[in-house]
Scaffold this motif. Structure first.
Motif, mmCIF file in Angstrom:
data_model
loop_
_atom_site.group_PDB
_atom_site.id
_atom_site.type_symbol
_atom_site.label_atom_id
_atom_site.label_comp_id
_atom_site.label_asym_id
_atom_site.label_seq_id
_atom_site.Cartn_x
_atom_site.Cartn_y
_atom_site.Cartn_z
ATOM 1 N N SER A 52 0.850 -1.198 0.000
ATOM 2 C CA SER A 52 0.000 0.000 0.000
ATOM 3 C C SER A 52 0.884 1.245 0.000
ATOM 4 O O SER A 52 1.996 1.240 0.502
ATOM 5 C CB SER A 52 -0.931 -0.001 1.211
ATOM 6 N N GLY A 53 0.384 2.298 -0.601
ATOM 7 C CA GLY A 53 1.112 3.559 -0.612
ATOM 8 C C GLY A 53 2.121 3.702 -1.740
ATOM 9 O O GLY A 53 2.828 4.696 -1.795
ATOM 10 N N TRP A 54 2.201 2.715 -2.648
ATOM 11 C CA TRP A 54 3.187 2.801 -3.727
ATOM 12 C C TRP A 54 2.619 3.464 -4.974
ATOM 13 O O TRP A 54 3.287 3.570 -5.968
ATOM 14 C CB TRP A 54 3.723 1.419 -4.071
ATOM 15 N N ARG A 55 1.391 3.879 -4.972
ATOM 16 C CA ARG A 55 0.739 4.541 -6.100
ATOM 17 C C ARG A 55 0.857 3.734 -7.394
ATOM 18 O O ARG A 55 1.139 4.263 -8.451
ATOM 19 C CB ARG A 55 1.275 5.955 -6.273
ATOM 20 N N SER A 56 0.667 2.413 -7.265
ATOM 21 C CA SER A 56 0.643 1.516 -8.413
ATOM 22 C C SER A 56 -0.094 0.246 -8.003
ATOM 23 O O SER A 56 -0.446 0.071 -6.844
ATOM 24 C CB SER A 56 2.056 1.171 -8.878
ATOM 25 N N CYS A 104 4.373 -8.264 -10.931
ATOM 26 C CA CYS A 104 3.635 -7.714 -12.071
ATOM 27 C C CYS A 104 3.058 -6.350 -11.696
ATOM 28 O O CYS A 104 2.820 -6.062 -10.530
ATOM 29 C CB CYS A 104 2.535 -8.668 -12.521
ATOM 30 N N ARG A 105 2.897 -5.530 -12.715
ATOM 31 C CA ARG A 105 2.320 -4.201 -12.553
ATOM 32 C C ARG A 105 1.800 -3.777 -13.914
ATOM 33 O O ARG A 105 2.442 -3.982 -14.930
ATOM 34 C CB ARG A 105 3.383 -3.213 -12.066
ATOM 35 N N SER A 106 0.626 -3.173 -13.939
ATOM 36 C CA SER A 106 0.097 -2.684 -15.210
ATOM 37 C C SER A 106 -0.041 -1.167 -15.220
ATOM 38 O O SER A 106 -0.284 -0.580 -16.269
ATOM 39 C CB SER A 106 -1.246 -3.340 -15.530
ATOM 40 N N HIS A 111 7.232 7.451 -10.503
ATOM 41 C CA HIS A 111 8.366 6.600 -10.141
ATOM 42 C C HIS A 111 8.353 6.366 -8.652
ATOM 43 O O HIS A 111 7.910 7.217 -7.873
ATOM 44 C CB HIS A 111 9.697 7.266 -10.510
ATOM 45 N N SER A 112 8.845 5.211 -8.245
ATOM 46 C CA SER A 112 8.959 4.899 -6.827
ATOM 47 C C SER A 112 10.316 4.218 -6.600
ATOM 48 O O SER A 112 10.399 3.020 -6.449
ATOM 49 C CB SER A 112 7.821 3.974 -6.371
#
Length: 115
Positions: A52-56, A104-106, A111-112
């Motif tokens: 949580s909190g990673w904005r992705s 995985c990420r879509s 940027h983090s």
């Protein structure tokens, strides 16, 4: 690709990983009371964790039963990873797969960078 995306020849996804055509078994994994979600798929059961909190929507997905492990083990062997990495991995007889996961990420908002 179905092990990663949950798509088969009959799926109508447009391939962008999102929207109405997304048939990924992990598409519905979101924030929950726990920091993880267990997902059952035709490829086996998986354990999925988000930060949580990673904005992705980044997620770590790992095998969670023998069936899902066997799918990854078959891929491990088909790619000849033990032979390709045996010169750089200390081992007694041959490198072997003990567990498997992927990230995985879509989408992401920014940027983090992290360590």
């Amino acid at each position: 690709a179905d092990i990663f995306y949950g798509r088969d020849a009959s799926s109508s996804s447009d391939g962008d990983g999102g929207g109405e055509g997304d048939h990924s078994p992990f598409a519905g994994v979101g924030d929950s009371a726990e920091p993880y979600t267990e997902v059952a798929t035709p490829a086996g059961n998986f354990f999925t964790q988000r930060v949580s909190g990673w904005r992705s929507n980044i997620a770590w997905v790992s095998v969670d039963d023998e069936h899902s492990f066997q799918r990854f083990e078959a891929l491990f062997e088909r790619l000849e990873l033990p032979q390709r990495f045996s010169s750089v991995i200390p081992h007694l007889s041959s490198p072997r797969l003990f567990s498997a996961f992927y990230v995985c990420r879509s989408w992401c908002e920014a940027h983090s960078f992290h360590t």
